[in-house]
Design a protein around this motif. Structure first.
Motif, PDB file in Angstrom:
ATOM      1  N   TYR A   1       0.821  -1.207   0.000  1.00 23.72           N
ATOM      2  CA  TYR A   1       0.000   0.000   0.000  1.00 23.72           C
ATOM      3  C   TYR A   1       0.858   1.260   0.000  1.00 23.72           C
ATOM      4  CZ  TYR A   1      -3.280   3.571   1.585  1.00 23.72           C
ATOM      5  OH  TYR A   1      -4.017   4.716   1.701  1.00 23.72           O
ATOM      6  N   TYR A   2       1.848   1.322   0.887  1.00 27.14           N
ATOM      7  CA  TYR A   2       2.662   2.534   0.994  1.00 27.14           C
ATOM      8  C   TYR A   2       3.677   2.635  -0.144  1.00 27.14           C
ATOM      9  CZ  TYR A   2       0.593   3.427   5.524  1.00 27.14           C
ATOM     10  OH  TYR A   2      -0.294   3.703   6.522  1.00 27.14           O
ATOM     11  N   VAL A   3       4.094   1.506  -0.706  1.00 37.22           N
ATOM     12  CA  VAL A   3       4.967   1.553  -1.883  1.00 37.22           C
ATOM     13  C   VAL A   3       4.196   2.125  -3.072  1.00 37.22           C
ATOM     14  CG1 VAL A   3       6.095   0.112  -3.631  1.00 37.22           C
ATOM     15  CG2 VAL A   3       6.607  -0.240  -1.225  1.00 37.22           C
ATOM     16  N   MET A   4       2.951   1.707  -3.261  1.00 34.53           N
ATOM     17  CA  MET A   4       2.144   2.241  -4.361  1.00 34.53           C
ATOM     18  C   MET A   4       1.948   3.748  -4.215  1.00 34.53           C
ATOM     19  SD  MET A   4      -0.733  -0.670  -5.277  1.00 34.53           S
ATOM     20  CE  MET A   4      -1.536  -0.649  -3.680  1.00 34.53           C
ATOM     21  N   SER A   5       1.687   4.193  -2.995  1.00 39.58           N
ATOM     22  CA  SER A   5       1.533   5.630  -2.764  1.00 39.58           C
ATOM     23  C   SER A   5       2.836   6.374  -3.058  1.00 39.58           C
ATOM     24  CB  SER A   5       1.097   5.880  -1.320  1.00 39.58           C
ATOM     25  OG  SER A   5      -0.134   5.246  -1.037  1.00 39.58           O
ATOM     26  N   SER A   6       3.958   5.789  -2.640  1.00 42.40           N
ATOM     27  CA  SER A   6       5.262   6.431  -2.850  1.00 42.40           C
ATOM     28  C   SER A   6       5.621   6.484  -4.326  1.00 42.40           C
ATOM     29  CB  SER A   6       6.347   5.681  -2.061  1.00 42.40           C
ATOM     30  OG  SER A   6       6.065   5.667  -0.674  1.00 42.40           O
ATOM     31  N   VAL A   7       5.333   5.403  -5.061  1.00 37.52           N
ATOM     32  CA  VAL A   7       5.641   5.369  -6.500  1.00 37.52           C
ATOM     33  C   VAL A   7       4.804   6.407  -7.238  1.00 37.52           C
ATOM     34  CG1 VAL A   7       5.530   3.967  -8.593  1.00 37.52           C
ATOM     35  CG2 VAL A   7       6.349   2.950  -6.471  1.00 37.52           C
ATOM     36  N   ARG A   8       3.532   6.528  -6.881  1.00 39.03           N
ATOM     37  CA  ARG A   8       2.667   7.511  -7.542  1.00 39.03           C
ATOM     38  C   ARG A   8       3.198   8.933  -7.349  1.00 39.03           C
ATOM     39  NH1 ARG A   8      -1.980  10.142  -5.555  1.00 39.03           N
ATOM     40  NH2 ARG A   8      -1.888   8.839  -3.692  1.00 39.03           N
ATOM     41  N   ASP A   9       3.602   9.256  -6.129  1.00 36.47           N
ATOM     42  CA  ASP A   9       4.161  10.584  -5.862  1.00 36.47           C
ATOM     43  C   ASP A   9       5.476  10.789  -6.610  1.00 36.47           C
ATOM     44  OD1 ASP A   9       2.015  10.998  -4.203  1.00 36.47           O
ATOM     45  OD2 ASP A   9       3.101  10.490  -2.368  1.00 36.47           O
ATOM     46  N   ASN A  10       6.299   9.739  -6.648  1.00 39.12           N
ATOM     47  CA  ASN A  10       7.606   9.839  -7.295  1.00 39.12           C
ATOM     48  C   ASN A  10       7.457  10.032  -8.804  1.00 39.12           C
ATOM     49  OD1 ASN A  10      10.116   8.305  -8.651  1.00 39.12           O
ATOM     50  ND2 ASN A  10      10.762   9.119  -6.685  1.00 39.12           N
ATOM     51  N   VAL A  11       6.555   9.280  -9.420  1.00 40.84           N
ATOM     52  CA  VAL A  11       6.344   9.395 -10.871  1.00 40.84           C
ATOM     53  C   VAL A  11       5.859  10.791 -11.227  1.00 40.84           C
ATOM     54  CG1 VAL A  11       4.920   8.606 -12.801  1.00 40.84           C
ATOM     55  CG2 VAL A  11       5.957   6.941 -11.255  1.00 40.84           C
ATOM     56  N   GLY A  12       4.892  11.303 -10.468  1.00 38.81           N
ATOM     57  CA  GLY A  12       4.382  12.644 -10.748  1.00 38.81           C
ATOM     58  C   GLY A  12       5.452  13.703 -10.618  1.00 38.81           C
ATOM     59  N   ARG A  13       6.287  13.575  -9.596  1.00 38.19           N
ATOM     60  CA  ARG A  13       7.334  14.575  -9.364  1.00 38.19           C
ATOM     61  C   ARG A  13       8.413  14.515 -10.440  1.00 38.19           C
ATOM     62  NH1 ARG A  13       8.258  13.007  -4.850  1.00 38.19           N
ATOM     63  NH2 ARG A  13      10.147  11.762  -5.112  1.00 38.19           N
ATOM     64  N   VAL A  14       8.888  13.315 -10.773  1.00 40.49           N
ATOM     65  CA  VAL A  14       9.983  13.167 -11.734  1.00 40.49           C
ATOM     66  C   VAL A  14       9.523  13.526 -13.149  1.00 40.49           C
ATOM     67  CG1 VAL A  14      11.541  11.507 -12.827  1.00 40.49           C
ATOM     68  CG2 VAL A  14      11.186  11.446 -10.349  1.00 40.49           C
ATOM     69  N   MET A  15       8.351  13.021 -13.565  1.00 41.48           N
ATOM     70  CA  MET A  15       7.895  13.266 -14.934  1.00 41.48           C
ATOM     71  C   MET A  15       7.497  14.722 -15.139  1.00 41.48           C
ATOM     72  SD  MET A  15       8.491  10.413 -16.295  1.00 41.48           S
ATOM     73  CE  MET A  15       7.838  10.798 -17.912  1.00 41.48           C
ATOM     74  N   ASP A  16       6.933  15.358 -14.124  1.00 42.04           N
ATOM     75  CA  ASP A  16       6.603  16.782 -14.256  1.00 42.04           C
ATOM     76  C   ASP A  16       7.872  17.626 -14.329  1.00 42.04           C
ATOM     77  OD1 ASP A  16       3.951  16.199 -14.223  1.00 42.04           O
ATOM     78  OD2 ASP A  16       3.639  16.675 -12.106  1.00 42.04           O
ATOM     79  N   LYS A  17       8.902  17.176 -13.633  1.00 45.29           N
ATOM     80  CA  LYS A  17      10.169  17.902 -13.656  1.00 45.29           C
ATOM     81  C   LYS A  17      10.804  17.853 -15.035  1.00 45.29           C
ATOM     82  CE  LYS A  17      14.543  18.242 -11.113  1.00 45.29           C
ATOM     83  NZ  LYS A  17      15.375  17.652 -10.025  1.00 45.29           N
ATOM     84  N   THR A  18      10.636  16.733 -15.741  1.00 48.68           N
ATOM     85  CA  THR A  18      11.197  16.577 -17.090  1.00 48.68           C
ATOM     86  C   THR A  18      10.190  16.942 -18.172  1.00 48.68           C
ATOM     87  OG1 THR A  18      10.559  14.246 -17.134  1.00 48.68           O
ATOM     88  CG2 THR A  18      12.764  14.768 -16.306  1.00 48.68           C
TER      89      THR A  18
END
Length: 532
Positions: free
Chosen positions: A194-211
Motif C-alpha cells: 500500500y505505501y509503496v504504491m503511494s510512494s511510487v505515484r508521488d515519485n512518478v508525478g514529481r519526476v515526470m513533471d520535472k522533465t
C-alpha cells in the motif's frame, strides 16, 4: 630449511588473521556497544567500515549495523520525536541517558543514509544486503516508532523510510530490475504494498513533471518493473500478511482495506500511463493489462483513452490492445466507432508471423462469433483471409482454413462465396479490392473464395485435405480451432515424422517368385513382345 618453513607458516597465519580481522573487529565492537554505553564512540568505527572499498567489509558492516540498531530500537535507546541538531547536545540540561539516545539516533540516521546510497552500489551483494537491512529497520521502526505519526491515518508505519527506499529503487540512471525482483518478497506484505504504491505515484508525478513528460527509458522501465511485481489481492480476507502489525484499530487502517488498495492501485497506473512511454514498453503494458490491471481497477473505463490510442498505433501494439478492448466492450459496454474496420486493417501478411498470433486469432474469433454482424463484413474477413492464405505457411493454413469455414457456417448468406457457378465456368477478373481498408467497399460479396480451391493443390497433404472441405456441404457443427492456434512448423514436422502408416500399401495381387517370370514358364518379355 626448518626455519624458513616456520617462517612461511607464520606469514600464512598472519594473512588469514588479516582477512578475518575486519569481521572480528566489527562484531567485537558491536557487542561492546550493546553491552555498555561507555563504548558508544566505537559506533564510528563500525560506520567507517560501511564506507570501505572492500565488498566483504561493507557486507559485514551492514550485518553489524543491523544487529546493533535493531537491538537499540528494541531497547528504546534511540531518541523518539523531532531530533535536535547534534551541536545542541553539548550544552543544555539534558540527562546523560537522553544525550546518549540522541547521539545514537544521529548515528542511526547516518547509517540509513549510507545504506540508501549502497542501493546504487556497483556490487549486487552490497545492494541486496543494504535493501534487506533497510526493510529490517522498517519493521523495527513499525514496532518501536521513532516519530509521532498521524495515528488516525498511517498508524505506526515508517512511511518516510519506505519512500526513501522506493526513490532509490526508481533510479533514473541504472537498471534496477534485479534488485526490484528481490524487493518483491516485501511487496507481498499488505502494508508495504500500500505505501509503496503511494510512494511510487508521488515519485512518478514529481519526476515526470520535472522533465515535462519527456520519455525516460531507464526510469520508466524501473517503474514498470516495480509495478508489474505488485500482486493485488482479490478479496478482503486475503489481507493477512503485514510487515507491521497494528495492535489497535486495525480494521480502520487504510492499508488493511481492499477498497483503499484498489483506489491507490488505480491512481498509480493512471498516473503512470498518462505520460508518453518508450515504444517497447507499450507491448509490456498491454500484455499484462487485461489480466493483471483491469480486474483490480474500480473503474476500468478510465483506461479507454490509453487502449484506443494503442489500438490506433498499428502492428503488434494494436494486436495486444485487442485484449483490453475486448474486456471493456464485453464487460463495460464500450462503444468503439469503426472497431471492425480497424480489426479488418490488421489482417496483413505479417499477422501470421508475429509472436501474438494465437492471441489475435482467438480474439478475432470471439469478435466475429456474433450472428448479428452484417453479411458484407463477414464476407470481407473471409475473403481477406483467403487471399492472405495464398502465401501463408502450412502451420498457419491448418488454422486459417477452418477459421474461414466457421465464418461461413455462422452466416449462411456467405455460402455464395463458395457456390458461385460463374466463377467456375470461365476465368474472370476478381472484383475484390485487397487495398481497400473499408470492408463495406471492398466488394467481397461479389467475389468468390477461389483461393481455397487453389490451396487444394498445396504441396502439404494436410493443407490440401483441409481446403477440400468446401467441396462438400459444410456441417452445422463448427471446427475446433483452439488446438490449432499455437501450432508451429516444428510441431507440424514432428507430427508428420511420428505418423505411422496404419494400413499396408496395396501391392501386386499375385506375389512374383522370379524376376520377369510369368505363369506357365513363359517370360514376361516373351508374353508381351512375341512376334507371332
Amino acid at each position: 630449511m626448518a626455519a624458513s618453513k616456520r617462517c612461511n607458516v607464520s606469514s600464512e597465519n598472519l594473512t588469514v588473521n588479516d582477512v578475518k580481522t575486519p569481521k572480528i573487529d566489527i562484531n567485537g565492537k558491536v557487542d561492546l556497544i550493546i553491552q555498555s554505553k561507555k563504548h558508544a564512540n566505537d559506533v564510528f568505527d563500525v560506520l567507517e567500515y560501511l564506507q570501505s572499498e572492500k565488498e566483504k567489509n561493507v557486507v559485514c558492516a551492514i550485518d553489524g549495523c543491523t544487529k546493533l540498531f535493531s537491538t537499540l530500537l528494541e531497547r528504546g535507546e534511540l531518541y523518539v520525536g523531532k531530533l535536535p541538531k547534534e551541536e545542541l547536545l553539548i550544552g543544555g540540561d539534558r540527562s546523560a541517558d537522553e544525550k546518549y539516545c540522541m547521539f545514537m539516533r544521529h548515528r542511526y540516521n547516518g547509517c540509513l543514509e549510507l545504506l540508501l546510497e549502497h542501493i546504487s552500489h556497483e556490487s549486487y551483494q552490497i545492494k541486496e544486503s543494504a535493501l534487506c537491512a533497510l526493510m529490517q529497520f522498517a519493521s523495527m521502526e513499525g514496532k518501536f516508532p521513532l516519530q509521532d505519526l498521524d495515528w488516525s491515518e498511517h498508524y505506526s508505519f515508517p512511511r518516510e523510510l519506505i519512500q526513501a527506499v522506493v526513490e532509490r529503487l526508481l533510479s533514473q540512471n541504472e537498471d534496477m530490475a534485479l534488485l526490484i525482483s528481490r524487493f518483491q518478497e516485501y511487496l507481498d506484505m499488505e502494508d508495504v504494498r500500500y505505501y509503496v504504491m503511494s510512494s511510487v505515484r508521488d515519485n512518478v508525478g514529481r519526476v515526470m513533471d520535472k522533465t515535462k513528460g519527456a520519455v525516460m527509458p531507464i526510469y520508466q522501465n524501473n517503474v514498470f518493473t516495480l509495478l508489474s511485481n505488485i500482486n493485488m489481492p482479490s478479496q478482503e480476507s486475503e489481507l493477512t500478511n503485514y510487515l507491521v502489525k497494528q495492535e489497535a484499530k486495525h480494521e480502520d487502517w487504510k492499508a488493511a482495506k481492499l477498497k483503499e488498495h484498489k483506489r491507490t492501485f488505480e491512481r498509480l497506473w493512471l498516473g503512470f500511463l498518462k505520460y508518453k512511454l518508450p515504444s517497447n514498453m507499450y507491448k509490456k503494458v498491454l500484455v499484462i493489462l487485461h489480466d493483471s490491471i483491469l480486474p483490480h481497477i474500480s473503474n476500468p473505463t478510465l483506461m479507454i483513452d490509453f487502449l484506443t490510442a494503442a489500438y490506433d498505433v498499428g502492428g503488434a501494439i494494436s494486436l495486444l490492445a485487442l485484449n483490453g478492448l475486448f474486456v471493456l466492450i464485453h464487460q463495460h459496454n464500450l462503444d468503439y466507432p469503426d472497431f471492425y474496420k480497424k480489426l479488418y486493417s490488421l489482417l496483413e501478411p505479417s499477422v501470421f508471423h508475429v509472436k501474438y498470433r494465437a492471441r489475435f486469432f482467438h480474439l478475432a474469433n470471439l469478435f466475429l462469433s456474433s450472428t448479428h454482424l452484417p453479411v458484407y463484413l463477414v464476407a470481407a474477413f473471409a475473403k481477406r483471409l483467403s487471399r492472405l492464405a495464398l502465401t501463408a505457411p502450412p502451420a498457419v493454413l491448418l488454422m486459417v482454413l477452418p477459421f474461414i469455414c466457421n465464418l461461413i457456417r455462422r452466416h449462411p448468406a456467405c455460402r455464395v462465396l463458395i457456390h458461385r457457378p460463374s466463377a467456375a465456368d470461365e476465368a474472370c477478373d476478381d472484383p475484390y479490392l485487397m487495398e481497400e481498408e473499408d470492408p463495406s467497399q471492398c466488394h467481397a460479396l461479389e467475389s468468390s473464395l477461389w483461393e481455397i480451391q487453389t490451396l487444394q493443390k498445396h504441396y502439404h497433404p494436410d493443407v490440401a485435405t483441409a481446403a477440400m472441405a468446401i467441396n462438400k456441404p459444410l456441417s452445422q457443427q463448427e471446427d475446433a480451432i483452439s488446438e490449432l492456434l499455437e501450432l508451429s512448423t516444428y510441431e507440424l514436422m514432428e507430427r508428420d515424422l511420428k505418423h505411422k502408416q496404419s494400413k499396408t500399401v496395396p501391392l501386386e495381387f499375385d506375389p512374383a517368385t522370379q524376376l520377369l517370370q510369368g505363369s506357365g514358364g513363359v517370360g514376361v518379355l516373351g508374353l508381351n513382345f512375341s512376334l507371332e
